[in-house]
Each structure stands twice: as C-alpha cells, then as structure tokens.
Design a protein around this motif. Structure first.
Motif, PDB file in Angstrom:
ATOM      1  N   UNK A 151     105.492 -25.973  35.143  1.00  0.00           N
ATOM      2  CA  UNK A 151     105.756 -25.706  33.938  1.00  0.00           C
ATOM      3  C   UNK A 151     106.587 -25.549  32.930  1.00  0.00           C
ATOM      4  N   UNK A 152     107.212 -24.472  33.744  1.00  0.00           N
ATOM      5  CA  UNK A 152     108.325 -23.865  32.757  1.00  0.00           C
ATOM      6  C   UNK A 152     109.701 -24.188  33.571  1.00  0.00           C
ATOM      7  N   UNK A 153     109.600 -25.027  33.775  1.00  0.00           N
ATOM      8  CA  UNK A 153     111.193 -26.095  33.841  1.00  0.00           C
ATOM      9  C   UNK A 153     111.535 -27.281  32.900  1.00  0.00           C
ATOM     10  N   UNK A 154     110.417 -27.599  32.350  1.00  0.00           N
ATOM     11  CA  UNK A 154     110.692 -29.042  31.437  1.00  0.00           C
ATOM     12  C   UNK A 154     110.615 -29.069  29.795  1.00  0.00           C
ATOM     13  N   UNK A 190     107.100 -28.608  23.293  1.00  0.00           N
ATOM     14  CA  UNK A 190     105.844 -27.636  24.741  1.00  0.00           C
ATOM     15  C   UNK A 190     105.925 -26.365  24.223  1.00  0.00           C
ATOM     16  N   UNK A 191     107.490 -25.786  24.123  1.00  0.00           N
ATOM     17  CA  UNK A 191     107.784 -24.208  24.505  1.00  0.00           C
ATOM     18  C   UNK A 191     107.199 -23.577  22.869  1.00  0.00           C
ATOM     19  N   UNK A 192     106.690 -24.358  21.652  1.00  0.00           N
ATOM     20  CA  UNK A 192     105.660 -23.479  20.451  1.00  0.00           C
ATOM     21  C   UNK A 192     104.859 -23.464  21.543  1.00  0.00           C
ATOM     22  N   UNK A 222     111.011 -31.622  15.304  1.00  0.00           N
ATOM     23  CA  UNK A 222     110.898 -30.999  16.640  1.00  0.00           C
ATOM     24  C   UNK A 222     111.024 -31.677  18.036  1.00  0.00           C
ATOM     25  N   UNK A 223     111.370 -31.632  18.320  1.00  0.00           N
ATOM     26  CA  UNK A 223     111.735 -32.519  19.855  1.00  0.00           C
ATOM     27  C   UNK A 223     111.011 -32.240  21.018  1.00  0.00           C
ATOM     28  N   UNK A 224     110.274 -32.620  21.600  1.00  0.00           N
ATOM     29  CA  UNK A 224     109.201 -32.730  23.086  1.00  0.00           C
ATOM     30  C   UNK A 224     109.058 -31.123  23.547  1.00  0.00           C
ATOM     31  N   UNK A 225     110.626 -31.132  23.490  1.00  0.00           N
ATOM     32  CA  UNK A 225     110.619 -29.498  24.606  1.00  0.00           C
ATOM     33  C   UNK A 225     110.742 -28.141  23.763  1.00  0.00           C
ATOM     34  N   UNK A 226     110.784 -28.582  22.273  1.00  0.00           N
ATOM     35  CA  UNK A 226     110.738 -27.551  21.218  1.00  0.00           C
ATOM     36  C   UNK A 226     109.153 -26.845  21.119  1.00  0.00           C
TER      37      UNK A 226
END
Length: 88
Positions: free
Chosen positions: A85-88, A7-9, A1-5
């Motif tokens: 936060x929602x743009x990362x 954070x979203x999780x 899982x990458x960093x973006x995923x």
C-alpha cells in the motif's frame, strides 16, 4: 488530482480517523462516565470503519485484520507481492 494523490489523500483521511478513535479511547478509559465522549467514540469508530472500507474497496486490504474485498479475492491478493500500500 492524479490517482497517486487521491490514494494518499484517502490514506491520510484513514489515518486521521484512526487517530481520533485512539484519542477518544484513551480519554474514555480515564473518563468512563462522560456520555458525550462515549457517543463521540462510537461515532468515530463507525466513521473510521467507513473510511477504511472505502479505501480497501478501492486499493485493497491495508492490514492483516482486513476482510479482503471481492476485487482482492478475485485478483488473488498476495501480501508478499508488490506494490505494498505505501509503495503505490
């Protein structure tokens, strides 16, 4: 899982925990004598706070009511600077 995923999780977990708190709050408002629900509400608040702290320690404050982490204070966190936060 990458960093973006990741954070979203984590953000999704935080939203789910907040949802549980809201639902239990509504329920206990109409059922104030339900001891089991009140106990669940107390635990849900603790869990939501734990998840929020974990998220904020890693990614920065999520709301104006948040207490900034040491990292955010050191970095000179500015609400008006991207990424939000929602743009990362």
């Amino acid at each position: 899982m990458n960093a973006f995923e990741e954070e979203r999780q984590m953000m999704k977990r935080m939203q789910e925990a907040d949802f549980v708190v809201v639902e239990l709050t509504l329920y206990t408002n109409t059922h104030p004598d339900d001891k089991e629900a009140l106990d669940q509400w107390r635990e849900a608040i603790k869990e939501a706070a734990r998840i929020r702290r974990q998220f904020e320690n890693r990614y920065g404050p999520i709301s104006l009511n948040s207490i900034p982490s040491e990292q955010a204070i050191e970095a000179g966190w500015r609400w008006n600077q991207p990424p939000w936060p929602w743009q990362r």
